[in-house]
Enzyme design. Structure first.
Site, PDB file in Angstrom:
ATOM      1  N   ASP A   1       0.836  -1.195   0.000  1.00  0.00           N
ATOM      2  CA  ASP A   1       0.000   0.000   0.000  1.00  0.00           C
ATOM      3  C   ASP A   1       0.874   1.250   0.000  1.00  0.00           C
ATOM      4  O   ASP A   1       2.110   1.167   0.084  1.00  0.00           O
ATOM      5  CB  ASP A   1      -1.001  -0.009   1.160  1.00  0.00           C
ATOM      6  CG  ASP A   1      -0.343  -0.041   2.534  1.00  0.00           C
ATOM      7  OD1 ASP A   1       0.792   0.467   2.666  1.00  0.00           O
ATOM      8  OD2 ASP A   1      -0.966  -0.561   3.483  1.00  0.00           O
ATOM      9  N   ALA A   2       0.244   2.396  -0.106  1.00  0.00           N
ATOM     10  CA  ALA A   2       0.992   3.642  -0.307  1.00  0.00           C
ATOM     11  C   ALA A   2       1.935   3.949   0.854  1.00  0.00           C
ATOM     12  O   ALA A   2       3.030   4.478   0.654  1.00  0.00           O
ATOM     13  CB  ALA A   2       0.018   4.802  -0.518  1.00  0.00           C
TER      14      ALA A   2
END
Length: 330
Positions: A98-99
């Site tokens: 994820d980011a």
């Protein structure tokens, strides 16, 4: 470069994803750099054709015109007419990050995308370093989330933390045996369990195969987690649940993947290396190891399953660190 350069791009390689960068942006950046390199190669010389051009007669003082056979280049293959030779590439993404997370991210180019499916079916473990902070809880288990609670942590010691980690690893080891569907009464199954090659037969919740404390300096602590079928959100939740088990609270400040299957940080290309020559070299260098590792991990008897397109690469379902409530994973 052209087709010769494209032929050396089929395979797997690892890139290092920095925190704050979405995996889609990374993939698009890699594709853009590869296309730039492929299209920068020298194109074949333009073909020439004979054309009869109207021109003055040589040596004639009068303004007479005649047709003269002349060799001229054809413009049909000129870059300004035809455009770039390569406009898109097929690039697949392995187990995503994820980011907020960082670390090793495996990509497959061309026919290498099939190898991503093999990596998935092999149920390989991944390593993470997870940073925790005692004394507060947030709504998303991250340090910058909405504050829910603040607690004391003076009573927390390294010994208490390591005792909780042992309980977590023990419960997950039992779950791994259950999801592997093997009979531990047989010699073969026992040897598989001892050597650490047990694999779940299909979908399962996050399974922690190893967890230990690397650093403990309250309120901060650093964990090393070996797991499979996880998401980064589940790892952050794991830190939260460890805080609760310690009669306190904790948030996760960083999640970093240090290994994905047989790719480690040493294999991961930094952002300055996301160019055609570096990626070609990385793919060619990893190819023999990829083939050997996949053959070894996909052999019959290791609890592997054929690929099912319904299985996602990642899942957002929560999984309890001690109870293993969710049955979502990747």
């Amino acid at each position: 470069m052209g087709l010769d350069g494209l032929a050396r791009l089929h395979g797997l390689f690892a890139a290092y994803k920095p925190p704050g960068l979405k995996w889609k942006h990374l993939r698009d950046t890699v594709e853009l750099q590869l296309l730039k390199g492929l299209n920068a190669g020298k194109r074949p010389a333009s073909e020439h054709r004979v054309r009869f051009l109207l021109g003055p007669v040589e040596g004639s003082e009068e303004k007479e015109l005649t047709l003269t056979a002349t060799s001229v280049p054809t413009l049909i293959d000129h870059p300004l007419v035809r455009g770039p030779a390569f406009t898109s590439l097929k690039i697949g993404m392995g187990h995503r990050l994820d980011a907020q997370a960082s670390g090793v991210l495996v990509l497959g180019v061309g026919r290498g995308r099939r190898l991503l499916t093999d990596m998935y079916n092999a149920h390989l473990t991944k390593d993470y370093t997870v940073h925790g902070l005692l004394g507060k809880a947030t709504d998303d288990f991250c340090e910058d989330g909405r504050l829910v609670e603040k607690t004391t942590y003076d009573h927390v010691t390294r010994e208490k933390l390591e005792r909780i980690l042992s309980l977590i690893q023990g419960s997950h080891q039992k779950a791994l045996v259950m999801y592997s569907n093997v009979d531990l009464q047989t010699q073969e199954a026992y040897e598989m369990a001892v050597s650490g090659v047990l694999r779940p037969m299909n979908k399962s919740p996050m399974l922690v195969t190893g967890i230990r404390c690397l650093q403990f300096a309250p309120p901060e602590f650093l964990l090393e987690v070996q797991c499979m079928h996880e998401t980064q959100k589940q790892l952050r939740r794991l830190v939260h649940e460890i805080g609760l088990e310690l009669k306190s609270t904790a948030v996760c400040t960083q999640v970093r993947r240090t290994r994905d299957g047989f790719f480690t940080l040493d294999d991961a290309l930094l952002r300055t290396q996301w160019d055609l020559p570096s990626i070609q070299d990385a793919i060619q260098s990893a190819a023999p190891r990829v083939a050997a590792e996949l053959e070894n991990n996909l052999r019959p008897g290791l609890g592997t399953q054929p690929f099912s397109p319904g299985w996602p690469w990642d899942s957002e379902g929560p999984s309890s660190a001690l109870g293993l409530e969710s049955h979502a994973g990747h």
